[in-house]
Motif scaffolding. Structure first.
Motif, PDB file in Angstrom:
ATOM      1  N   ARG A  95       0.832  -1.204   0.000  1.00 15.63           N
ATOM      2  CA  ARG A  95       0.000   0.000   0.000  1.00 15.63           C
ATOM      3  C   ARG A  95       0.867   1.255   0.000  1.00 15.63           C
ATOM      4  O   ARG A  95       0.568   2.231  -0.686  1.00 15.63           O
ATOM      5  CB  ARG A  95      -0.927  -0.012   1.216  1.00 15.63           C
ATOM      6  N   SER A  96       1.947   1.232   0.726  1.00  9.74           N
ATOM      7  CA  SER A  96       2.851   2.384   0.769  1.00  9.74           C
ATOM      8  C   SER A  96       3.434   2.673  -0.611  1.00  9.74           C
ATOM      9  O   SER A  96       3.452   3.821  -1.065  1.00  9.74           O
ATOM     10  CB  SER A  96       3.971   2.123   1.782  1.00  9.74           C
ATOM     11  N   VAL A  97       3.883   1.623  -1.285  1.00 11.74           N
ATOM     12  CA  VAL A  97       4.451   1.798  -2.625  1.00 11.74           C
ATOM     13  C   VAL A  97       3.366   2.242  -3.608  1.00 11.74           C
ATOM     14  O   VAL A  97       3.591   3.123  -4.449  1.00 11.74           O
ATOM     15  CB  VAL A  97       5.149   0.503  -3.099  1.00 11.74           C
ATOM     16  N   GLU A  98       2.174   1.672  -3.476  1.00 11.12           N
ATOM     17  CA  GLU A  98       1.061   2.087  -4.337  1.00 11.12           C
ATOM     18  C   GLU A  98       0.749   3.564  -4.127  1.00 11.12           C
ATOM     19  O   GLU A  98       0.552   4.322  -5.092  1.00 11.12           O
ATOM     20  CB  GLU A  98      -0.169   1.242  -4.038  1.00 11.12           C
ATOM     21  N   ASN A  99       0.721   4.003  -2.872  1.00 12.52           N
ATOM     22  CA  ASN A  99       0.445   5.411  -2.589  1.00 12.52           C
ATOM     23  C   ASN A  99       1.535   6.320  -3.149  1.00 12.52           C
ATOM     24  O   ASN A  99       1.236   7.396  -3.685  1.00 12.52           O
ATOM     25  CB  ASN A  99       0.288   5.635  -1.087  1.00 12.52           C
ATOM     26  N   GLN A 100       2.785   5.903  -3.046  1.00 13.28           N
ATOM     27  CA  GLN A 100       3.881   6.690  -3.620  1.00 13.28           C
ATOM     28  C   GLN A 100       3.731   6.802  -5.134  1.00 13.28           C
ATOM     29  O   GLN A 100       3.943   7.866  -5.721  1.00 13.28           O
ATOM     30  CB  GLN A 100       5.231   6.051  -3.283  1.00 13.28           C
ATOM     31  N   ALA A 106       0.298  11.727 -10.096  1.00  9.75           N
ATOM     32  CA  ALA A 106      -0.610  12.871 -10.042  1.00  9.75           C
ATOM     33  C   ALA A 106       0.166  14.126  -9.665  1.00  9.75           C
ATOM     34  O   ALA A 106       0.015  14.666  -8.579  1.00  9.75           O
ATOM     35  CB  ALA A 106      -1.724  12.606  -9.034  1.00  9.75           C
ATOM     36  N   VAL A 107       0.982  14.604 -10.585  1.00 14.82           N
ATOM     37  CA  VAL A 107       1.840  15.758 -10.302  1.00 14.82           C
ATOM     38  C   VAL A 107       1.020  16.995  -9.957  1.00 14.82           C
ATOM     39  O   VAL A 107       1.293  17.688  -8.986  1.00 14.82           O
ATOM     40  CB  VAL A 107       2.765  16.042 -11.508  1.00 14.82           C
TER      41      VAL A 107
END
Length: 155
Positions: A95-100, A106-107
């Motif tokens: 989840r952390s990597v997905e959020n990153q 989404a710049v």
């Protein structure tokens, strides 16, 4: 760690390691992928030790009594708690990597994060780790351990 430990020593070490991992996850929770990955490995190591202890005790108990079966059940529960904690930590990592990835993608847009946060998965893992010392204590309290026969915890 010595080559041969008694089951009681292995359970005591498992309790100590589970408490240390719990403390590491709480103060503060790992926020980078490397630290989280190391904690996943720690949880898997705890599970492996419990499974090895289960196998060793099972091999030395050809005709298990109800007390022997209760001991094996509790050791299996220790292994399950450690494995489940590792799975929760792996979910936190994913989840952390997905959020990153979503943030990087989404710049200029607003980022929408879905599902439980990595911290919620980490909290679930710590709850699971809380079970390990309680199960070890119950084994000692109920005097379920066989006489002190050293076994090799690292085979």
């Amino acid at each position: 760690m010595p080559d041969r430990l008694t089951p009681a020593q292995i359970l005591d070490r498992t309790t100590t390691d589970a408490l240390a991992l719990h403390f590491t996850l709480r103060n503060p929770a790992p926020s980078n992928a490397g630290a989280l990955t190391a904690r996943i490995a720690d949880a898997q190591h705890l599970a492996a030790i419990a499974l090895r202890l289960f196998l060793d005790l099972d091999e030395h108990t050809p005709q298990p009594s109800s007390a022997d079966l209760l001991l094996l059940e509790r050791i299996a529960q220790i292994a399950k708690a450690a494995q489940d904690a590792g799975a929760e930590l792996a979910a936190a990592l994913a989840r952390s990597v997905e959020n990153q990835r979503r943030r990087a993608k989404a710049v200029s847009e607003r980022v929408v994060l879905i599902g439980p946060s990595p911290q919620q998965f980490i909290e679930s893992a710590t709850d699971l780790l809380d079970r390990i010392p309680a199960l070890c204590h119950a084994i000692h309290r109920d005097r379920l351990l066989p006489p002190s026969t050293p076994i090799n915890p690292s085979r």
